[in-house]
Design an enzyme around this catalytic site. Structure first.
Site, PDB file in Angstrom:
ATOM      1  CG  ASP A 128       0.908  14.892 -16.248  1.00 24.40           C
ATOM      2  OD1 ASP A 128       1.784  15.682 -15.859  1.00 24.40           O
ATOM      3  OD2 ASP A 128       0.307  14.132 -15.486  1.00 24.40           O
ATOM      4  CG  ASP A 159      -5.516  14.579 -18.744  1.00 27.52           C
ATOM      5  OD1 ASP A 159      -4.416  14.811 -19.291  1.00 27.52           O
ATOM      6  OD2 ASP A 159      -5.658  14.513 -17.511  1.00 27.52           O
TER       7      ASP A 159
HETATM    8  N1  GLY Z   1      -1.684  12.452 -15.785  1.00 23.11           N
HETATM    9  C1  GLY Z   1      -1.783  12.161 -14.405  1.00 23.11           C
HETATM   10  C2  GLY Z   1      -0.863  11.103 -13.969  1.00 23.11           C
HETATM   11  O1  GLY Z   1       0.087  10.756 -14.640  1.00 23.11           O
HETATM   12  O2  GLY Z   1      -1.102  10.586 -12.891  1.00 23.11           O
END
Ligand code: GLY
Length: 370
Positions: free
Chosen positions: A153, A95
């Site tokens: 994601d 992330d």
């Molecule tokens: N990237 C984790 C979520 O969307 O909760």
């Protein structure tokens, strides 16, 4: 179709509420509010939390739309707090884009700050280092059990890599992003246009082992925020590469998403879950809306209408139903779900981020930080 008076009024209300919160919560990294409506502070409790770039990002969005220096000061402050996360190397995961491209990346692009440039380049290099050459994917999370995990994601983290290549003229970053996007297109995407949250690959061969349910109801279900990340994520890969296959992928997920929520435009946490309990995820709707507006922008005029209308319906319905304009609370958008099995509604700072991004887009303010 769009009601400009409503848009102006909502932007005014966002600014009115957030300028107070920006000053009061300066020196923190908020994620969600407590029972009194006050933001927590992830800087104190978990500086490596994946959402910690959204607060500075939200501040930059508001600065872009208002020129109010208070937002800029809070954004810069949040970015400095994030240096604490860079020091916890073992806690860094994929992330890097959510965390740094919206904070340092935004600062560099808006002000030219050289320290921010360096932070964002470090983030891009760490993200690149998570690419598994044999597997052909960017590894999502840490821990010995999930070496083969790639999650939808991650499509939102790829703009950091496209940016790094554009800045340096070195295609390594972009090539990793494209390889990961292609792998995602091949294995996350289902026949009906929906996507898996997680694909678990054999890290030695890149073959699919299984597709765990992740934050959705179960394996094979349809976690709505994952669908939203896919709409926006594939659109972003198209914006940065102009490869037609990503545009087509974004359209397929968008068509699926619109059909799944067009009965009331209040997305459930999972589109394939039992009727009860009714669990919404406002964040999914606002992320999808921002993705749909960008997708429409990329299409010829005669193809835009359906996506623009769906974006408008999502933004208007979610805001009219789930916005909290009280001056006693910190967050605006309610009824978000962290993951399906948590079985509760919370506020999440990034729902407000995507609200500000969406309303900014409708007003013609440059709120694109990706
Ligand atoms: N990237 C984790 C979520 O969307 O909760």
């Amino acid at each position: 179709m769009m009601d400009e008076k409503w848009i102006d009024e909502i932007w005014r209300k966002i600014d009115k509420k957030l300028i107070r919160v920006a000053v009061e919560r300066r020196g923190t990294l908020p994620y969600s509010t407590d029972e009194k409506g006050v933001y927590d502070d992830k800087y104190k409790t978990y500086v490596n939390f994946w959402t910690n770039g959204f607060w500075p990002g939200l501040m930059w969005l508001m600065y872009q739309g208002t020129n109010n220096e208070e937002y800029k000061i809070t954004a810069e402050n949040g970015e400095k707090l994030l240096d604490g996360a860079l020091k916890n190397y073992d806690l860094l995961d994929h992330d890097m884009g959510f965390m740094w491209h919206l904070s340092s990346g935004a600062n560099y692009r808006i002000t030219g700050n050289q320290q921010s440039y360096v932070r964002n380049m470090y983030a891009a290099n760490i993200l690149s280092g998570r690419y598994n050459l044999k597997g052909g994917y960017i590894r999502a999370w840490n821990g010995s059990d999930n070496k083969g995990y790639a999650i939808i994601d991650c499509m939102m983290n790829l703009p950091l890599l496209y940016w790094a290549s554009a800045e340096t003229g070195d295609d390594r970053y972009k090539n990793i992003a494209i390889s990961h996007a292609d792998k995602t297109l091949k294995h996350h995407m289902r026949e009906d246009g929906s996507v898996h949250h997680i694909v678990n690959y054999n890290p030695e061969t890149g073959e699919v082992i299984d597709t765990p349910g992740g934050q959705g109801y179960q394996s094979g279900s349809s976690w709505s925020r994952g669908q939203a990340w896919a709409i926006y994520g594939f659109t972003l890969s198209y914006i940065h590469t102009k490869e037609e296959r990503y545009l087509n992928a974004a359209k397929r997920v968008a068509n699926y998403f619109i059909a799944a929520c067009c009965d009331d435009y209040l997305p459930k946490s999972d589109f394939r879950s039992p009727a009860e309990p009714v669990l919404y995820d406002s964040s999914a709707g606002l992320i999808a809306a921002c993705g749909l507006l960008e997708l429409a922008r990329m299409l010829p005029e005669n193809e835009r209408g359906m996506y623009e209308r769906a974006a408008w319906n999502l933004i208007k319905t979610i805001t009219d139903t789930f916005a909290d304009w009280s001056e006693d609370t910190d967050a605006i958008i309610t009824h978000c779900s962290q993951y399906y099995s948590a079985n509760k509604h919370i506020t999440m700072v990034y729902a407000d981020f995507f609200l500000a991004e969406a309303i900014g887009k409708l007003k013609g303010i440059n709120t694109f930080l990706w």
